[in-house]
Design a protein around this motif. Structure first.
Motif, PDB file in Angstrom:
ATOM      1  N   GLY A  46      75.152  16.556  98.516  1.00  0.00           N
ATOM      2  CA  GLY A  46      74.050  15.892  97.591  1.00  0.00           C
ATOM      3  C   GLY A  46      74.171  14.811  96.710  1.00  0.00           C
ATOM      4  N   HIS A  47      75.294  14.082  97.191  1.00  0.00           N
ATOM      5  CA  HIS A  47      75.636  12.780  96.542  1.00  0.00           C
ATOM      6  C   HIS A  47      74.951  11.614  97.484  1.00  0.00           C
ATOM      7  CE1 HIS A  47      78.348  13.530 100.211  1.00  0.00           C
ATOM      8  NE2 HIS A  47      78.456  12.212 100.124  1.00  0.00           N
ATOM      9  N   LEU A  48      74.534  12.178  98.454  1.00  0.00           N
ATOM     10  CA  LEU A  48      73.720  11.171  99.313  1.00  0.00           C
ATOM     11  C   LEU A  48      72.322  10.851  98.808  1.00  0.00           C
ATOM     12  CD1 LEU A  48      74.668  12.345 103.011  1.00  0.00           C
ATOM     13  CD2 LEU A  48      75.323  10.594 101.803  1.00  0.00           C
ATOM     14  N   SER A  49      71.906   9.606  99.025  1.00  0.00           N
ATOM     15  CA  SER A  49      70.527   9.330  98.666  1.00  0.00           C
ATOM     16  C   SER A  49      69.561   9.955  99.990  1.00  0.00           C
ATOM     17  CB  SER A  49      70.103   7.876  98.656  1.00  0.00           C
ATOM     18  OG  SER A  49      70.408   7.365  99.796  1.00  0.00           O
ATOM     19  N   GLY A  50      68.320  10.098  99.752  1.00  0.00           N
ATOM     20  CA  GLY A  50      67.578  10.553 100.808  1.00  0.00           C
ATOM     21  C   GLY A  50      67.285   9.685 101.996  1.00  0.00           C
ATOM     22  N   ARG A  51      67.461   8.231 101.747  1.00  0.00           N
ATOM     23  CA  ARG A  51      67.594   7.134 102.599  1.00  0.00           C
ATOM     24  C   ARG A  51      69.086   7.343 103.594  1.00  0.00           C
ATOM     25  NH1 ARG A  51      65.133   2.141 103.555  1.00  0.00           N
ATOM     26  NH2 ARG A  51      64.290   2.308 101.602  1.00  0.00           N
ATOM     27  N   GLU A  52      69.939   7.585 102.907  1.00  0.00           N
ATOM     28  CA  GLU A  52      71.351   7.963 103.364  1.00  0.00           C
ATOM     29  C   GLU A  52      71.306   9.147 104.299  1.00  0.00           C
ATOM     30  OE1 GLU A  52      74.335   5.854 100.496  1.00  0.00           O
ATOM     31  OE2 GLU A  52      73.550   7.688 100.252  1.00  0.00           O
ATOM     32  N   ALA A  53      70.625  10.126 103.810  1.00  0.00           N
ATOM     33  CA  ALA A  53      70.617  11.396 104.796  1.00  0.00           C
ATOM     34  C   ALA A  53      69.637  10.980 105.981  1.00  0.00           C
ATOM     35  CB  ALA A  53      69.864  12.576 103.941  1.00  0.00           C
ATOM     36  N   TYR A  54      68.580  10.235 105.865  1.00  0.00           N
ATOM     37  CA  TYR A  54      67.596   9.793 106.885  1.00  0.00           C
ATOM     38  C   TYR A  54      68.488   8.897 108.125  1.00  0.00           C
ATOM     39  CZ  TYR A  54      63.526   8.968 109.488  1.00  0.00           C
ATOM     40  OH  TYR A  54      62.627   8.708 110.681  1.00  0.00           O
ATOM     41  N   ALA A  55      69.417   8.020 107.440  1.00  0.00           N
ATOM     42  CA  ALA A  55      70.146   7.357 108.056  1.00  0.00           C
ATOM     43  C   ALA A  55      70.869   8.231 109.167  1.00  0.00           C
ATOM     44  CB  ALA A  55      70.995   6.531 107.448  1.00  0.00           C
ATOM     45  N   ARG A  56      71.400   9.176 108.897  1.00  0.00           N
ATOM     46  CA  ARG A  56      72.154  10.085 109.771  1.00  0.00           C
ATOM     47  C   ARG A  56      71.241  10.653 110.746  1.00  0.00           C
ATOM     48  NH1 ARG A  56      75.810  14.082 105.849  1.00  0.00           N
ATOM     49  NH2 ARG A  56      77.346  12.838 105.129  1.00  0.00           N
ATOM     50  N   TYR A  57      69.893  11.044 110.499  1.00  0.00           N
ATOM     51  CA  TYR A  57      69.093  11.482 111.545  1.00  0.00           C
ATOM     52  C   TYR A  57      68.834  10.223 112.514  1.00  0.00           C
ATOM     53  CZ  TYR A  57      64.204  12.187 113.344  1.00  0.00           C
ATOM     54  OH  TYR A  57      63.238  12.099 114.041  1.00  0.00           O
ATOM     55  N   ALA A  58      68.464   9.072 111.898  1.00  0.00           N
ATOM     56  CA  ALA A  58      68.095   7.855 112.831  1.00  0.00           C
ATOM     57  C   ALA A  58      69.389   7.404 113.801  1.00  0.00           C
ATOM     58  CB  ALA A  58      67.782   6.662 111.892  1.00  0.00           C
ATOM     59  N   ALA A  59      70.375   7.613 113.308  1.00  0.00           N
ATOM     60  CA  ALA A  59      71.636   7.496 114.213  1.00  0.00           C
ATOM     61  C   ALA A  59      71.700   8.308 115.464  1.00  0.00           C
ATOM     62  CB  ALA A  59      72.844   7.490 113.489  1.00  0.00           C
ATOM     63  N   GLU A 117      67.961  17.267 112.969  1.00  0.00           N
ATOM     64  CA  GLU A 117      66.672  17.180 111.973  1.00  0.00           C
ATOM     65  C   GLU A 117      67.070  17.692 110.820  1.00  0.00           C
ATOM     66  OE1 GLU A 117      62.154  18.814 112.516  1.00  0.00           O
ATOM     67  OE2 GLU A 117      63.808  20.343 113.252  1.00  0.00           O
ATOM     68  N   LYS A 118      68.036  18.216 110.400  1.00  0.00           N
ATOM     69  CA  LYS A 118      68.279  18.777 109.093  1.00  0.00           C
ATOM     70  C   LYS A 118      68.588  17.489 108.341  1.00  0.00           C
ATOM     71  CE  LYS A 118      73.453  18.922 109.846  1.00  0.00           C
ATOM     72  NZ  LYS A 118      74.457  19.875 109.926  1.00  0.00           N
ATOM     73  N   HIS A 119      68.998  16.225 108.805  1.00  0.00           N
ATOM     74  CA  HIS A 119      69.188  15.050 108.122  1.00  0.00           C
ATOM     75  C   HIS A 119      67.614  14.710 107.615  1.00  0.00           C
ATOM     76  CE1 HIS A 119      73.615  15.397 108.860  1.00  0.00           C
ATOM     77  NE2 HIS A 119      73.208  15.209 110.084  1.00  0.00           N
ATOM     78  N   ARG A 120      66.724  14.614 108.608  1.00  0.00           N
ATOM     79  CA  ARG A 120      65.417  14.339 108.420  1.00  0.00           C
ATOM     80  C   ARG A 120      65.012  14.846 107.412  1.00  0.00           C
ATOM     81  NH1 ARG A 120      60.091  14.988 109.609  1.00  0.00           N
ATOM     82  NH2 ARG A 120      60.115  17.043 110.273  1.00  0.00           N
ATOM     83  N   ILE A 121      64.753  16.374 107.287  1.00  0.00           N
ATOM     84  CA  ILE A 121      64.407  17.164 106.269  1.00  0.00           C
ATOM     85  C   ILE A 121      65.255  16.867 105.038  1.00  0.00           C
ATOM     86  CG2 ILE A 121      64.275  19.478 105.626  1.00  0.00           C
ATOM     87  CD1 ILE A 121      64.196  20.282 108.617  1.00  0.00           C
ATOM     88  N   ALA A 122      66.340  16.783 104.917  1.00  0.00           N
ATOM     89  CA  ALA A 122      66.974  16.510 103.810  1.00  0.00           C
ATOM     90  C   ALA A 122      66.703  15.333 103.067  1.00  0.00           C
ATOM     91  CB  ALA A 122      68.642  16.606 104.040  1.00  0.00           C
ATOM     92  N   GLY A 123      66.414  14.079 103.723  1.00  0.00           N
ATOM     93  CA  GLY A 123      66.096  12.999 103.360  1.00  0.00           C
ATOM     94  C   GLY A 123      64.750  12.539 103.002  1.00  0.00           C
ATOM     95  N   LEU A 124      63.668  13.160 103.778  1.00  0.00           N
ATOM     96  CA  LEU A 124      62.553  12.922 103.401  1.00  0.00           C
ATOM     97  C   LEU A 124      61.627  13.457 102.167  1.00  0.00           C
ATOM     98  CD1 LEU A 124      60.935  12.521 107.115  1.00  0.00           C
ATOM     99  CD2 LEU A 124      61.269  10.817 105.502  1.00  0.00           C
ATOM    100  N   ALA A 125      60.861  12.744 101.702  1.00  0.00           N
ATOM    101  CA  ALA A 125      60.130  13.500 100.775  1.00  0.00           C
ATOM    102  C   ALA A 125      58.738  13.590 101.307  1.00  0.00           C
ATOM    103  CB  ALA A 125      59.657  12.502  99.498  1.00  0.00           C
ATOM    104  N   GLY A 126      58.332  12.833 102.325  1.00  0.00           N
ATOM    105  CA  GLY A 126      57.068  12.813 103.103  1.00  0.00           C
ATOM    106  C   GLY A 126      57.147  11.649 104.021  1.00  0.00           C
ATOM    107  N   GLN A 127      56.030  11.949 104.963  1.00  0.00           N
ATOM    108  CA  GLN A 127      55.820  10.815 105.835  1.00  0.00           C
ATOM    109  C   GLN A 127      54.522  11.003 106.464  1.00  0.00           C
ATOM    110  OE1 GLN A 127      58.875  12.738 108.965  1.00  0.00           O
ATOM    111  NE2 GLN A 127      57.590  11.092 110.143  1.00  0.00           N
ATOM    112  N   LEU A 128      53.944   9.997 107.106  1.00  0.00           N
ATOM    113  CA  LEU A 128      52.718   9.975 107.911  1.00  0.00           C
ATOM    114  C   LEU A 128      53.064   9.658 109.347  1.00  0.00           C
ATOM    115  CD1 LEU A 128      50.106   8.015 105.848  1.00  0.00           C
ATOM    116  CD2 LEU A 128      50.181  10.450 106.163  1.00  0.00           C
ATOM    117  N   ASN A 129      52.671  10.321 110.203  1.00  0.00           N
ATOM    118  CA  ASN A 129      52.684  10.050 111.691  1.00  0.00           C
ATOM    119  C   ASN A 129      51.422   9.491 112.117  1.00  0.00           C
ATOM    120  OD1 ASN A 129      55.330  12.690 112.242  1.00  0.00           O
ATOM    121  ND2 ASN A 129      55.509  10.522 111.895  1.00  0.00           N
TER     122      ASN A 129
END
Length: 137
Positions: A46-59, A117-129
């Motif tokens: 919970g200390h991570l920002s959404g961007r930081e969580a998403y960066a784990r997914y991106a990696a 995928e858990k990192h994507r879910i944890a970090g994203l408020a939403g997206q458009l594809n």
């Protein structure tokens, strides 16, 4: 214009997308909006920002793309608008190339993708594809 960010497509929208005839390679434009704080289902990190969580997914997603013949083309912060306006601008833009809809489905069903995928879910408020197809000519 009504714009609705989402983390997952509604079932009918996903079924329509993956149920269409496969007409070859495409590039998916991902417009990403991050949560202020990461929100993992198990309450961890919970200390991570959404961007930081998403960066784990991106990696890890690049290897998942490559495993199905795709590739990550670009990722960068959305910094400002030149034309138009949006009430709540996106934080990041990412472009991913897929050889086919079948390949994309294989990727999201793979154990390697499911593990990150858990990192994507944890970090994203939403997206458009937005699926894009090269203009032949």
């Amino acid at each position: 214009m009504n714009v609705t960010n989402a983390v997952f497509p509604p079932a009918d929208q996903a079924a329509a997308f993956f149920g269409r005839a496969d007409d070859g390679p495409f590039v998916m434009v991902n417009l990403l909006k991050f949560k202020e704080r990461a929100d993992y289902a198990d309450g961890s990190d919970g200390h991570l920002s959404g961007r930081e969580a998403y960066a784990r997914y991106a990696a890890g997603v690049g290897a998942c793309l490559e495993a199905v013949g795709g590739k990550a083309l670009f990722a960068g912060s959305a910094t400002e608008l030149l034309i138009g306006e949006v009430e709540d601008p996106w934080d990041m833009v990412a472009l991913a190339q897929y050889p086919s809809r079948v390949a994309m489905m294989a990727m999201v069903r793979s154990p390697e993708y499911q593990a990150i995928e858990k990192h994507r879910i944890a970090g994203l408020a939403g997206q458009l594809n937005i699926r894009t197809k090269a203009i032949s000519g």
